[in-house]
Write a protein that holds these residues in place. Structure first.
Motif, PDB file in Angstrom:
ATOM      1  N   TRP A 190       0.861  -1.188   0.000  1.00  0.00           N
ATOM      2  CA  TRP A 190       0.000   0.000   0.000  1.00  0.00           C
ATOM      3  C   TRP A 190       0.889   1.226   0.000  1.00  0.00           C
ATOM      4  O   TRP A 190       1.862   1.322   0.758  1.00  0.00           O
ATOM      5  CB  TRP A 190      -0.895  -0.003   1.234  1.00  0.00           C
ATOM      6  CG  TRP A 190      -1.916   1.102   1.229  1.00  0.00           C
ATOM      7  CD1 TRP A 190      -2.940   1.268   0.359  1.00  0.00           C
ATOM      8  CD2 TRP A 190      -2.020   2.173   2.172  1.00  0.00           C
ATOM      9  NE1 TRP A 190      -3.678   2.377   0.685  1.00  0.00           N
ATOM     10  CE2 TRP A 190      -3.128   2.961   1.794  1.00  0.00           C
ATOM     11  CE3 TRP A 190      -1.277   2.553   3.289  1.00  0.00           C
ATOM     12  CZ2 TRP A 190      -3.514   4.095   2.494  1.00  0.00           C
ATOM     13  CZ3 TRP A 190      -1.666   3.676   4.000  1.00  0.00           C
ATOM     14  CH2 TRP A 190      -2.773   4.437   3.601  1.00  0.00           C
ATOM     15  N   GLN A 196      -9.036   1.972  -0.540  1.00  0.00           N
ATOM     16  CA  GLN A 196      -9.639   0.886  -1.302  1.00  0.00           C
ATOM     17  C   GLN A 196      -8.652   0.206  -2.257  1.00  0.00           C
ATOM     18  O   GLN A 196      -8.984  -0.841  -2.828  1.00  0.00           O
ATOM     19  CB  GLN A 196     -10.825   1.406  -2.126  1.00  0.00           C
ATOM     20  CG  GLN A 196     -11.999   1.881  -1.288  1.00  0.00           C
ATOM     21  CD  GLN A 196     -13.159   2.338  -2.151  1.00  0.00           C
ATOM     22  OE1 GLN A 196     -12.974   2.935  -3.210  1.00  0.00           O
ATOM     23  NE2 GLN A 196     -14.367   2.040  -1.705  1.00  0.00           N
ATOM     24  N   TYR A 197      -7.450   0.775  -2.407  1.00  0.00           N
ATOM     25  CA  TYR A 197      -6.526   0.259  -3.423  1.00  0.00           C
ATOM     26  C   TYR A 197      -5.125   0.051  -2.853  1.00  0.00           C
ATOM     27  O   TYR A 197      -4.665   0.790  -1.980  1.00  0.00           O
ATOM     28  CB  TYR A 197      -6.445   1.219  -4.608  1.00  0.00           C
ATOM     29  CG  TYR A 197      -7.759   1.401  -5.336  1.00  0.00           C
ATOM     30  CD1 TYR A 197      -8.162   0.501  -6.311  1.00  0.00           C
ATOM     31  CD2 TYR A 197      -8.598   2.467  -5.036  1.00  0.00           C
ATOM     32  CE1 TYR A 197      -9.361   0.656  -6.971  1.00  0.00           C
ATOM     33  CE2 TYR A 197      -9.805   2.633  -5.685  1.00  0.00           C
ATOM     34  CZ  TYR A 197     -10.183   1.719  -6.662  1.00  0.00           C
ATOM     35  OH  TYR A 197     -11.379   1.879  -7.305  1.00  0.00           O
ATOM     36  N   TYR A 199      -1.116  -1.982  -4.416  1.00  0.00           N
ATOM     37  CA  TYR A 199      -0.428  -2.312  -5.660  1.00  0.00           C
ATOM     38  C   TYR A 199       0.285  -3.649  -5.543  1.00  0.00           C
ATOM     39  O   TYR A 199       0.949  -3.937  -4.541  1.00  0.00           O
ATOM     40  CB  TYR A 199       0.569  -1.208  -6.019  1.00  0.00           C
ATOM     41  CG  TYR A 199      -0.114   0.067  -6.459  1.00  0.00           C
ATOM     42  CD1 TYR A 199      -0.408   0.298  -7.792  1.00  0.00           C
ATOM     43  CD2 TYR A 199      -0.497   1.030  -5.522  1.00  0.00           C
ATOM     44  CE1 TYR A 199      -1.054   1.460  -8.191  1.00  0.00           C
ATOM     45  CE2 TYR A 199      -1.140   2.191  -5.907  1.00  0.00           C
ATOM     46  CZ  TYR A 199      -1.411   2.397  -7.254  1.00  0.00           C
ATOM     47  OH  TYR A 199      -2.055   3.546  -7.640  1.00  0.00           O
ATOM     48  N   ASP A 234      -7.664  -3.940 -10.861  1.00  0.00           N
ATOM     49  CA  ASP A 234      -8.415  -2.769 -11.294  1.00  0.00           C
ATOM     50  C   ASP A 234      -7.725  -2.053 -12.461  1.00  0.00           C
ATOM     51  O   ASP A 234      -8.405  -1.481 -13.320  1.00  0.00           O
ATOM     52  CB  ASP A 234      -8.576  -1.797 -10.114  1.00  0.00           C
ATOM     53  CG  ASP A 234      -9.374  -0.569 -10.468  1.00  0.00           C
ATOM     54  OD1 ASP A 234     -10.600  -0.689 -10.634  1.00  0.00           O
ATOM     55  OD2 ASP A 234      -8.771   0.516 -10.602  1.00  0.00           O
ATOM     56  N   ARG A 248      -2.731  -2.257 -10.058  1.00  0.00           N
ATOM     57  CA  ARG A 248      -3.516  -1.642  -8.992  1.00  0.00           C
ATOM     58  C   ARG A 248      -4.637  -2.597  -8.623  1.00  0.00           C
ATOM     59  O   ARG A 248      -5.410  -3.044  -9.480  1.00  0.00           O
ATOM     60  CB  ARG A 248      -4.092  -0.297  -9.428  1.00  0.00           C
ATOM     61  CG  ARG A 248      -4.729   0.451  -8.254  1.00  0.00           C
ATOM     62  CD  ARG A 248      -5.122   1.865  -8.617  1.00  0.00           C
ATOM     63  NE  ARG A 248      -6.354   1.892  -9.394  1.00  0.00           N
ATOM     64  CZ  ARG A 248      -7.155   2.949  -9.486  1.00  0.00           C
ATOM     65  NH1 ARG A 248      -6.846   4.065  -8.871  1.00  0.00           N
ATOM     66  NH2 ARG A 248      -8.235   2.906 -10.228  1.00  0.00           N
ATOM     67  N   ARG A 250      -7.988  -3.490  -6.371  1.00  0.00           N
ATOM     68  CA  ARG A 250      -9.107  -3.019  -5.550  1.00  0.00           C
ATOM     69  C   ARG A 250      -9.313  -4.037  -4.425  1.00  0.00           C
ATOM     70  O   ARG A 250      -9.680  -5.188  -4.676  1.00  0.00           O
ATOM     71  CB  ARG A 250     -10.382  -2.881  -6.382  1.00  0.00           C
ATOM     72  CG  ARG A 250     -11.602  -2.439  -5.592  1.00  0.00           C
ATOM     73  CD  ARG A 250     -12.742  -2.044  -6.535  1.00  0.00           C
ATOM     74  NE  ARG A 250     -13.054  -3.099  -7.478  1.00  0.00           N
ATOM     75  CZ  ARG A 250     -13.885  -4.122  -7.225  1.00  0.00           C
ATOM     76  NH1 ARG A 250     -14.470  -4.204  -6.043  1.00  0.00           N
ATOM     77  NH2 ARG A 250     -14.117  -5.034  -8.142  1.00  0.00           N
TER      78      ARG A 250
END
Length: 282
Positions: A190, A196-197, A199, A234, A248, A250
């Motif tokens: 993160w 909410q996202y 990597y 995402d 990315r 979600r």
């Protein structure tokens, strides 16, 4: 007493009027079938509305007990499903050979401990959660934490009655993940910003996947078994060096609404961690 008598004498006509009205209504509804039917229909409708409101209020105050029961049932079902998958993998058999999940023995590879989040943070670079379970409940460091949607984090510190969890929304968190249905894996990090996202890094260039694919735990650590839901792809791009993909993800877990979680205790976890640490100490 005198005041009461004076009050009754003063308003005796009103009391007589009310008594006569009540008597007339009783006679009307008792000896006339149509009016009696209308009365009982209206009375039943009013009683139904009253009981419905009472049931709604009672159900609201029992939501906590209902949620606890659902959580316990979900934990049991997840353990049985995991057991079934392991049995099928060991026997290389089709699921139709199992007439019922009840015939499968309890899961021995890992167990769940339920807990409640009593403190949470979202807006820092290093976010933590505090749980109301600790060493006295069998919780120790390096245990995985999940909720009903997906992975939450890893237990970082414990006291007799509380646990501090490094959530996925933490710069220190690095979770080994893979694309569901394949063996391609990378590490989830993160980078701040939107909760909410996160990597997924170090995914090889020859990996095949699509936007919307599911990301799960790889099982390449002693903390989480393989296949636990992490999130969904995402957006995809190249890494800074161009040698791997940067995806990315979600996240499946809504960290702004976490309440009930489960702590995962894996059998043999301490032994595996000790073995994997030996090369680093030599």
């Amino acid at each position: 007493m005198r005041n009461l008598l004076n009050f009754l004498v003063k308003y005796n006509y009103w009391f007589l009027f009310i008594l006569l009205e009540a008597t007339s209504f009783v006679l009307l509804f008792r000896f006339n079938r149509y009016q009696q039917s209308v009365f009982f229909t209206s009375a039943n409708a009013a009683a139904g509305k009253l009981y419905e409101a009472q049931s709604g209020i009672t159900s609201y105050f029992h939501l906590k007990e209902v949620n606890e029961d659902l959580l316990n049932r979900n934990m049991l079902l997840e353990q049985r499903i995991a057991t079934l998958e392991e049995e099928l993998a060991d026997l290389h058999a089709d699921s139709v050979h199992y007439p019922s999940l009840d015939s499968i023995p309890p899961q021995s590879a890992y167990t769940w401990h339920k807990a409640h989040v009593i403190k949470n943070s979202l807006n820092r670079l290093d976010n933590y959660l505090t749980l109301d379970r600790g060493e006295a409940d069998g919780i120790r460091t390096e245990m995985g934490v999940v909720d009903a949607n997906g992975v939450v984090g890893i237990v970082y510190k414990t006291t007799p009655h509380y646990s501090l969890v490094i959530s996925l929304l933490n710069s220190k968190s690095s979770l080994s993940c893979k694309i569901q249905g394949s063996d391609y894996f990378g590490y989830l990090k993160w980078e701040g910003g939107d909760s909410q996202y996160a990597y997924l890094r170090d995914l090889p260039r020859h990996a095949e996947f699509n936007v919307g694919d599911t990301v799960v735990t790889s099982g390449y650590s002693a903390v989480f078994p393989p296949g636990l839901l992490v999130g969904y792809i995402d957006e995809m791009s190249d890494s800074h060096d161009g040698l791997s993909y940067l995806l990315r993800i979600r996240l499946a877990t809504d960290f702004g609404r976490i309440n009930d979680v489960r702590i995962l205790s894996v059998e043999g976890q301490a032994e595996r961690e000790q073995l994997e640490e030996q090369p680093n100490n030599e």
